[in-house]
Each structure stands twice: as structure tokens, then as C-alpha cells.
Enzyme design. Structure first.
Site, mmCIF file in Angstrom:
data_model
loop_
_atom_site.group_PDB
_atom_site.id
_atom_site.type_symbol
_atom_site.label_atom_id
_atom_site.label_comp_id
_atom_site.label_asym_id
_atom_site.label_seq_id
_atom_site.Cartn_x
_atom_site.Cartn_y
_atom_site.Cartn_z
ATOM 1 C CE LYS A 72 -3.776 2.267 2.489
ATOM 2 N NZ LYS A 72 -4.391 2.467 3.833
ATOM 3 C CG HIS A 97 -5.901 1.493 12.038
ATOM 4 N ND1 HIS A 97 -5.324 2.741 11.882
ATOM 5 C CD2 HIS A 97 -5.145 0.638 11.281
ATOM 6 C CE1 HIS A 97 -4.285 2.653 11.076
ATOM 7 N NE2 HIS A 97 -4.148 1.392 10.694
ATOM 8 C CG ASP A 105 -1.923 -2.410 10.541
ATOM 9 O OD1 ASP A 105 -2.699 -1.439 10.474
ATOM 10 O OD2 ASP A 105 -0.689 -2.314 10.354
ATOM 11 C CG HIS A 113 -0.939 2.121 13.992
ATOM 12 N ND1 HIS A 113 -1.400 0.825 14.183
ATOM 13 C CD2 HIS A 113 -0.922 2.294 12.644
ATOM 14 C CE1 HIS A 113 -1.627 0.252 13.022
ATOM 15 N NE2 HIS A 113 -1.357 1.126 12.073
#
Length: 335
Positions: A202, A221, A223, A277
Site C-alpha cells: 500500500k 486502528h 492492522d 496507531h
């Protein structure tokens, strides 16, 4: 074409001190009011060049238990390759908007691959101050070159070379994290999908923002991946939630930032923690990052490793197909 890309909004007649309302985060999420500015501990830095392998393994296990994140120096990926990876990424985002849209994520497509501006669902209806390009880089059987830019011309060559280097690093990371749990070197990798683990590149693009105090590049959030291995540019922005505080991650030139993701937290039965994070943005400069997400195949069932479950340590998580886990998480549904 509807202007819904953040980069296009910035390029339009955006007022110097205003941003569209849909980008303004609630008060309790705004960086200006939630970032801690006093002295804080720093994210652990681990030297893969240290000849004391036991020390490296202990350091990784401690960081994954206490932080869920660490930085790796002397990792072995050539610096010139990382520079080329960053260059072709910047060149893609410098293309005219209509050329980038050729690679757009198709509306309603189940896959997350493609060029876009938003992943998942925000319960407040807010948008992120970010655009992205997302595509798989490994294994070859899962690559869809439809989403690999043909311009710049060296994009494919650079990403294929980087994928090979990333596989070496990931094998080392998973092997040593497994040993840090007291397991054989291959156990954690097998639990996350073995040789079928998917590598998703990404490129995050966070344009300059006239009100960085009000918005976020990506809200808080964890991961959903097993691991995330990230290369940032020199513009600060990554923040980690630790001991009730949002703290800035120090930028270390050439380092890899390694995030423990949800799947490793599950596999380790909670021993290793997925890091909470978020990403802030800058008023003057563009921030970019190149995370590679390591994910199990869609049909692969992930759950606590049996070696880590006993009467004193009952399973803390359900066994679930990765596709079901990711669907629930991206759509904010109960797990």
C-alpha cells in the site's frame, strides 16, 4: 469527474485555513488536543546486525509484548532499492489525476486493491486526509497486474525486486518472533498461512493540509494483518497509543517499522499485542509511507496456536477464516 480524491481537493481552490467538514474529526480524536508533547519512551529499535541472535530475539519478543511495534535497522534491504521504491511511488502520485484514475478500485468490488481514498467504514461518516494505491506483490498466483501502474515504466521491476527482499525479511521476522514465544522457528509462519501468506503493498499519500490540527491521515486502528512492515518518508506522522498517551514515532532514516497485527495477536493468544496507531498530517509537506501487509489467504483459519493454550492459558480468541475476520473488521461488525 467528481473531485473526491484528497490530492485533487488540495490542488483545487482550497482556502488556506479551512478543510471540508467531512474531514474534521471529533474533538476527542483531533491531534491538537490528544497528542502528548512531554517526554515519552521511544519505540524500541532493534539492530538486525547484532551478532547476538538471542538478544535480538528477546528484544523483538519484549517489544511485541509491551509495544506491538518496533523499528529495525541493518535489516539488509539495499538502501538504493528503498529509494527507488519511494521514487516510483512519488512518480505515480505526480501523474495527472485522470491517469491515476485508470487504476481506481472498482465501485463495489470485494477486493481492496486499486487506487482510492477510503478503506472500511467510518461510523461518524468522516473521511481520511489520504489517498492510496493498494495491490498484492506476492505470491505471483495472487497478483492482479491491472492495479500495477504502467507509468512510471520501472514500477513493476522495482516492486518485484522489493517483494523478493521483503520475503527474506518476513521469514526472519516470523521465525524470530516464533522463537520468542518459545516455539520452533516455523510455527508462527505456518499459523499465518505458510508459503501462501499474501503480501499487499500500500502506498499512502497524505497531501499538505491547511488544518492538520483538525484531521487525521488515518484514524486510530490496529492492522488486521499478521505483520505490517513499513517504510516511511522523512515527514513525521505515525503515532502510537501507549500507556494512555498518543506519542510520535521517531523517524529513523533507512529503518523498517514493524507492526504486530491482529492475526499475530490471535496466534500468540494475546502474548504479542497488535499496536493501536494512527497517522497525522503536515501543513506544508506531503507525507508518504509504503507498508506491506502480511495476510493469511482468505480461506485460511486463524486461531490461538495449540502450543500456547492450556488450562492456565485458555484461548482468548475464536478460530475464524481470515476473510470472515477482515469482513467484520472493515465493516465495524462484532467479531
Amino acid at each position: 469527474m467528481e473531485v473526491d480524491r484528497v490530492q485533487a481537493i488540495v490542488s483545487s481552490s482550497l482556502a488556506e485555513d479551512k478543510i471540508p467538514a467531512e474531514f474534521i474529526r471529533p474533538e476527542d480524536e483531533r491531534p491538537a488536543t490528544t497528542t502528548f508533547h512531554g517526554p515519552t519512551p521511544e519505540i524500541p529499535v532493534i539492530d538486525f546486525g547484532d551478532p547476538d541472535r538471542e538478544k535480538v530475539i528477546r528484544s523483538m519478543a519484549d517489544a511485541s509484548t509491551e509495544w506491538g511495534i518496533f523499528q529495525v535497522v541493518n535489516h539488509g534491504i539495499p538502501s538504493h532499492l528503498i529509494q527507488r521504491l519511494q521514487l516510483v511511488g512519488r512518480e505515480f502520485f505526480d501523474l495527472p489525476q485522470e491517469e491515476k484514475e485508470v487504476y481506481a478500485k472498482p465501485p463495489g468490488a470485494p477486493s481492496i486493491e486499486g487506487y482510492g481514498s477510503k478503506l472500511g467504514r467510518d461510523v461518524n461518516g468522516k473521511k481520511n486526509w489520504a489517498d492510496y494505491l493498494f495491490h498484492r506483490i506476492w505470491p505471483p498466483t495472487r497478483i492482479n497486474y491491472q492495479f500495477w501502474p504502467k507509468n512510471p515504466p520501472s514500477y513493476r521491476e522495482v516492486n518485484e525486486e522489493y517483494a523478493q527482499e521483503m520475503r527474506k525479511i518476513v521469514d526472519k521476522l516470523l521465525g524470530w518472533l516464533s522463537m520468542g514465544l518459545g516455539l520452533e522457528e516455523n510455527v508462527l509462519k505456518q499459523g499465518a498461512g505458510g508459503e501462501e501468506i499474501e503480501y499487499l503493498m500500500k502506498i499512502n499519500y497524505y497531501p499538505p493540509c491547511p488544518r492538520p490540527d483538525l484531521t487525521l491521515g488515518v484514524p486510530s486502528h490496529t492492522d488486521l494483518s499478521a505483520l505490517t512492515v513499513l517504510v516511511p518518508n522523512q515527514v513525521h506522522g505515525l503515532q502510537v497509543f501507549k500507556d494512555g498517551l498518543w506519542i510520535d514515532a521517531k523517524y529513523i532514516p533507512g529503518a523498517l517499522v514493524v507492526h504486530i497485527g491482529d492475526q499475530i495477536e490471535i496466534l500468540s493468544n494475546g502474548k504479542y499485542k497488535a499496536v493501536l496507531h494512527r497517522t497525522t498530517v503536515d501543513r506544508e509537506r506531503t507525507r508518504m509511507s509504503w507498508p506491506v501487509f502480511l495476510e493469511p489467504p482468505a480461506e485460511y483459519v486463524v486461531g490461538p496456536l495449540p502450543q500456547l493454550v492450556d488450562p492456565q492459558h485458555p484461548p482468548q480468541y475464536k478460530h475464524k477464516k481470515f476473510k470472515d475476520y477482515s469482513y467484520c473488521k472493515l465493516n465495524k461488525l462484532p467479531q
